[in-house]
Design an enzyme around this catalytic site. Sequence first.
Site, PDB file in Angstrom:
ATOM      1  N   HIS A  20     -17.138 -12.153 115.089  1.00  0.00           N
ATOM      2  CA  HIS A  20     -17.552 -13.542 114.881  1.00  0.00           C
ATOM      3  C   HIS A  20     -18.944 -13.689 115.475  1.00  0.00           C
ATOM      4  CE1 HIS A  20     -12.989 -14.288 115.165  1.00  0.00           C
ATOM      5  NE2 HIS A  20     -13.331 -14.443 113.892  1.00  0.00           N
ATOM      6  N   GLU A  38     -13.914 -12.617 108.187  1.00  0.00           N
ATOM      7  CA  GLU A  38     -13.118 -13.668 107.541  1.00  0.00           C
ATOM      8  C   GLU A  38     -13.904 -14.964 107.486  1.00  0.00           C
ATOM      9  OE1 GLU A  38     -12.462 -15.749 110.316  1.00  0.00           O
ATOM     10  OE2 GLU A  38     -11.037 -14.763 111.640  1.00  0.00           O
TER      11      GLU A  38
END
Length: 355
Positions: free
Chosen positions: A264, A302
């Site tokens: 992330h 994602e």
Amino acid sequence: MNARQKPDQFSATPDLSRGRTAAWRLEDTGGEVRIGIGLPGGETAEVTGRRENGQLVLTPAPSVQGLEALARAVEALTASAREDRSLVLASGGGANSALCDLLVRQGIALPAEDGRLRISARQFWQVPDFWLPQDGAGTAYPERHILTEGRRHPRRRPKPSGTVYRRHIPWLGGELSFRTVDPEADLATFSRWMNDPRVDEIWEDAGSFHAHRAMLEEKSGDPHILPLFAEFDGTPFGYFEVYWAKENRIGPHYDAQDYDRGWHVAIGEDAYRGREWITAWLPSLMHFIFLDDPRTARIVGEPRWTHVQQIRNLDRAGFAKVKHFDFPHKRALLVMLLRERFFSDRLFAPEAPTA
């Protein structure tokens, strides 16, 4: 230093010795190449090259310095473009024979049919010593499987402390590095970033110092997450999380393998946004992940399925779109980058700009 640096200027770049820096100067006259290396301690070395039949034949100095200089020369010739340059080492008889043997043992060079050695950029960029400053980094931690919340996975190595990756970025004229987060010393910066509307739109973690301290302490104490600050010439500009996918929330949504990793990112400083910066930190983060454990063959992500710009950036970085799936808080797109593609297609370098 200018944001874009001309090839004939000196640039700071990591030395072969872990955690140290050197300088290189590249001069290309068309038929010949000369790369001057400033080594630690004020010493210098040089690699020269000449073009022959579409190949660049390099001649390093016959010494241990020759290996350091050659490593920096290969980096200088391959760091800025995805072009597949054919690099060959001049005949290695006599004093150079030990250097040639070392290059073959390390996997940097491969024997060619003409008796010379062909330098493999895709293998060179997989040697962790050139970019990972900590001793023992880039080795395979002994494997032992354990269970965490019903998920079977390898026990992860103890998390490092301090700088874990360094790389010179020629087109920005400085050094990009990743270091582990200090939950107390970095709290004010982290909290400011999380409360930035542009970051909060993606992360949804705006809040108080108290909440952000607890968040950092939780992440730092979790064996499957490595929280990092990205810095450019020592100035922090972004927060990254590198995680082991099998223990992460993404794991149940695909066939997660033992050494798959994900990430992330939050870029906290406006001055470090934009294409030139993305082409620096994004491939460098992928490079670090692949170097950190040689068994990592896939990196996953994602992004929110509606985040068009981020998905476009991932396309350029070599990620394949796998499928859409649903988290409780968002619909996501599963993306995946293969180690083989990253190094074979030289994705550690930026793609050529389109007209």
